[in-house]
Every structure is written in structure tokens, then in C-alpha cells.
Motif scaffolding. Structure first.
Motif, mmCIF file in Angstrom:
data_model
loop_
_atom_site.group_PDB
_atom_site.id
_atom_site.type_symbol
_atom_site.label_atom_id
_atom_site.label_comp_id
_atom_site.label_asym_id
_atom_site.label_seq_id
_atom_site.Cartn_x
_atom_site.Cartn_y
_atom_site.Cartn_z
ATOM 1 N N PHE A 60 0.853 -1.200 0.000
ATOM 2 C CA PHE A 60 0.000 0.000 0.000
ATOM 3 C C PHE A 60 0.882 1.241 0.000
ATOM 4 C CE2 PHE A 60 -3.378 2.425 2.735
ATOM 5 C CZ PHE A 60 -3.717 3.204 1.650
ATOM 6 N N ARG A 61 0.731 2.030 -1.087
ATOM 7 C CA ARG A 61 1.498 3.271 -1.238
ATOM 8 C C ARG A 61 0.566 4.348 -1.750
ATOM 9 N NH1 ARG A 61 4.709 4.618 -5.911
ATOM 10 N NH2 ARG A 61 4.195 2.527 -6.614
ATOM 11 N N VAL A 62 0.775 5.596 -1.289
ATOM 12 C CA VAL A 62 -0.053 6.730 -1.683
ATOM 13 C C VAL A 62 0.856 7.828 -2.230
ATOM 14 C CG1 VAL A 62 -1.724 8.459 -0.905
ATOM 15 C CG2 VAL A 62 -1.670 6.201 0.184
ATOM 16 N N THR A 63 0.456 8.405 -3.361
ATOM 17 C CA THR A 63 1.191 9.517 -3.952
ATOM 18 C C THR A 63 0.236 10.688 -4.148
ATOM 19 O OG1 THR A 63 2.708 8.037 -5.087
ATOM 20 C CG2 THR A 63 2.551 10.263 -5.937
ATOM 21 N N GLU A 64 0.688 11.878 -3.754
ATOM 22 C CA GLU A 64 -0.081 13.108 -3.946
ATOM 23 C C GLU A 64 0.769 14.102 -4.716
ATOM 24 O OE1 GLU A 64 -2.507 14.895 -0.667
ATOM 25 O OE2 GLU A 64 -1.341 13.498 0.542
ATOM 26 N N ILE A 65 0.117 14.922 -5.507
ATOM 27 C CA ILE A 65 0.778 16.038 -6.177
ATOM 28 C C ILE A 65 0.219 17.317 -5.557
ATOM 29 C CG2 ILE A 65 1.187 17.220 -8.367
ATOM 30 C CD1 ILE A 65 2.479 14.440 -8.235
ATOM 31 N N LEU A 66 1.108 18.154 -5.015
ATOM 32 C CA LEU A 66 0.686 19.405 -4.378
ATOM 33 C C LEU A 66 1.417 20.589 -4.992
ATOM 34 C CD1 LEU A 66 0.617 18.547 -0.558
ATOM 35 C CD2 LEU A 66 -1.285 18.613 -2.158
ATOM 36 N N ASP A 67 0.685 21.673 -5.173
ATOM 37 C CA ASP A 67 1.269 22.928 -5.621
ATOM 38 C C ASP A 67 1.590 23.797 -4.418
ATOM 39 O OD1 ASP A 67 1.032 22.415 -8.405
ATOM 40 O OD2 ASP A 67 -1.095 22.964 -8.335
ATOM 41 N N ALA A 68 2.701 24.518 -4.502
ATOM 42 C CA ALA A 68 3.061 25.475 -3.462
ATOM 43 C C ALA A 68 2.043 26.611 -3.481
ATOM 44 C CB ALA A 68 4.471 26.003 -3.717
ATOM 45 N N PRO A 69 1.885 27.324 -2.411
ATOM 46 C CA PRO A 69 2.642 27.233 -1.155
ATOM 47 C C PRO A 69 1.991 26.259 -0.168
ATOM 48 C CG PRO A 69 1.242 29.170 -1.094
ATOM 49 C CD PRO A 69 1.016 28.513 -2.439
ATOM 50 N N PHE A 70 2.857 25.569 0.587
ATOM 51 C CA PHE A 70 2.411 24.732 1.698
ATOM 52 C C PHE A 70 3.600 24.494 2.612
ATOM 53 C CE2 PHE A 70 3.767 21.668 -1.520
ATOM 54 C CZ PHE A 70 4.511 20.745 -0.795
ATOM 55 N N ILE A 71 3.306 24.061 3.818
ATOM 56 C CA ILE A 71 4.346 23.691 4.765
ATOM 57 C C ILE A 71 4.335 22.170 4.864
ATOM 58 C CG2 ILE A 71 2.818 23.978 6.746
ATOM 59 C CD1 ILE A 71 5.295 24.952 8.306
ATOM 60 N N PHE A 72 5.506 21.569 4.862
ATOM 61 C CA PHE A 72 5.632 20.116 4.824
ATOM 62 C C PHE A 72 5.788 19.531 6.225
ATOM 63 C CE2 PHE A 72 8.330 16.274 4.317
ATOM 64 C CZ PHE A 72 7.436 15.496 3.604
ATOM 65 N N GLU A 73 4.760 18.858 6.698
ATOM 66 C CA GLU A 73 4.763 18.054 7.922
ATOM 67 C C GLU A 73 5.461 18.691 9.137
ATOM 68 O OE1 GLU A 73 6.305 14.153 6.839
ATOM 69 O OE2 GLU A 73 4.459 13.706 5.774
ATOM 70 N N PRO A 74 5.061 19.886 9.547
ATOM 71 C CA PRO A 74 5.710 20.485 10.724
ATOM 72 C C PRO A 74 5.466 19.683 11.999
ATOM 73 C CG PRO A 74 3.786 21.757 10.103
ATOM 74 C CD PRO A 74 4.006 20.744 9.018
ATOM 75 N N GLU A 75 4.393 18.879 12.018
ATOM 76 C CA GLU A 75 4.108 18.058 13.195
ATOM 77 C C GLU A 75 5.191 17.008 13.438
ATOM 78 O OE1 GLU A 75 2.287 15.986 9.668
ATOM 79 O OE2 GLU A 75 2.399 18.057 10.368
ATOM 80 N N CYS A 76 5.994 16.706 12.430
ATOM 81 C CA CYS A 76 7.053 15.699 12.584
ATOM 82 C C CYS A 76 8.261 16.227 13.355
ATOM 83 C CB CYS A 76 7.483 15.189 11.209
ATOM 84 S SG CYS A 76 6.195 14.254 10.381
ATOM 85 N N LEU A 77 8.337 17.539 13.577
ATOM 86 C CA LEU A 77 9.464 18.096 14.342
ATOM 87 C C LEU A 77 9.370 17.775 15.829
ATOM 88 C CD1 LEU A 77 9.872 21.674 12.820
ATOM 89 C CD2 LEU A 77 11.225 19.647 12.363
#
Length: 195
Positions: A60-77
Motif C-alpha cells: 500500500f502506497r499513496v502519492t499526492e501532487i501538491l502545488d506550493a505554497p504549503f508547509i511540509f509536515e511540521p508536526e514531525c518536528l
């Protein structure tokens, strides 16, 4: 930019004086982060288009295409797992703003508006993770269950999404038969929700 909305011009200037903001250009196809690697910085996508890939399991793998602007996974910090949940790759030439975790903790969290924005982001993220609790009071159809299950693995409601999963595995995840999954997918395709 997320987390910087509502910050006064004076506070923003003070942030720039105190914290190191690293502006980076990336080329088409360039790998920015990998799933499972240590999350050590805030990553802002300022311009460009990006592919985010999450391997949930071998099947099981998921791929998304996103256009900027966005912040990438800040919850992982912060939190239990300090690693990226997705692999991030540029699909076109793009611009990023990277801010190290030490700069975030040592300088940016001193600003009330930034701290409050970060907490709001984490709260919304936690709510998204537990979206199924909103449906505990009623029986869901298989299509509702499938959409709810698949949406748990998405970062954004917009953009192209591709799920790489066999019907047998999807049936196992949903505790139903392969035939039921096939019928449900055909119904969703007729409704224009899947291709």
C-alpha cells in the motif's frame, strides 16, 4: 505562509534578525526528504509542484501532487516519532524556505503569534487524524468507509492522488470481500470520485 500569518511587520523583522532562514532552489526531480529520515527542519514550499509519497506497507502506497505554497509536515518536528511520514520530491524547478528545528525552538517560538499558529496547525492535524470519531454515532456505507479510510493518508484535499493497493489488500483493510470492494470502486467511478 502558514505559521507566519497574522505576524506583525515588526515581529517578522525581528524574526529575520534572530533566526536563520535558508532559501533553497531545487531542480525538477530532486529528492528533498525521504520517509523515515529524521525531521530536523521546517520546510516551506514557496513555489513549484511537488510529489509526496507515503509507503504505508509493502502492499500500500499513496502519492499526492501538491502545488506550493504549503508547509511540509511540521508536526514531525515534535512528538513521538521525529521522522518524515512522506518522501518529498520536486516535479518542477521550485523554491523552498528551510528553517532548522533549533532555530524554530530557539527563536521563532519566542513569538506569541508564531507559537499560537503552530498550536493551531497541530490541533487541526490531530483532528484530521481522528476524523473517524465524528462518525461513531451512525452506520457507514462501504463507500463512506472506503473514502474515510483512504482520506486518512492524505495531506491535502486538493491535487492529484494515486493509491497503489490491490483490491484484496483493500478488502482486508476494510474487513470486507474483494467483490464488495470491486462493486464499491465501480460505484465511486460512476460518481466521478475515482478513476
Amino acid at each position: 505562509l502558514p505559521l507566519f500569518q497574522g505576524i506583525s511587520r515588526d515581529d517578522l523583522l525581528r524574526m529575520i534578525e534572530r533566526a536563520r532562514f535558508n532559501f533553497v532552489s531545487v531542480e525538477t526531480g530532486e529528492l528533498i526528504t525521504e520517509q523515515g529520515k529524521s525531521a530536523s527542519q521546517l520546510i516551506y514550499a514557496l513555489s513549484g509542484t511537488f510529489q509526496l509519497t507515503q509507503s504505508v506497507s509493502d502492499a500500500f502506497r499513496v502519492t499526492e501532487i501538491l502545488d506550493a505554497p504549503f508547509i511540509f509536515e511540521p508536526e514531525c518536528l515534535f512528538g513521538k516519532s521525529l521522522t518524515w511520514r512522506h518522501t518529498l520530491q520536486a516535479t518542477v524547478d521550485a523554491q523552498l524556505l528551510n528553517i532548522s528545528k533549533s532555530e524554530v525552538v530557539g527563536h521563532l517560538m519566542d513569538f506569541y503569534t508564531f507559537r499560537l499558529s503552530f498550536l493551531c496547525y497541530l490541533s487541526c492535524h490531530a483532528d484530521h487524524l481522528h476524523v473517524e470519531t465524528h462518525f461513531l454515532n451512525r452506520q457507514l456505507s462501504l463507500s463512506e468507509t472506503m473514502i474515510l479510510f483512504l482520506s486518512k493518508y492524505l495531506i491535502s484535499p486538493t491535487g492529484s492522488k494515486t493509491f497503489y493497493i490491490g483490491m484484496n489488500h483493500l478488502a482486508q483493510y476494510l474487513s470486507t470481500s474483494r467483490l464488495s470492494v470491486s462493486k464499491c470502486l465501480n460505484d465511486l467511478q460512476r460518481e466521478g470520485l475515482v478513476r
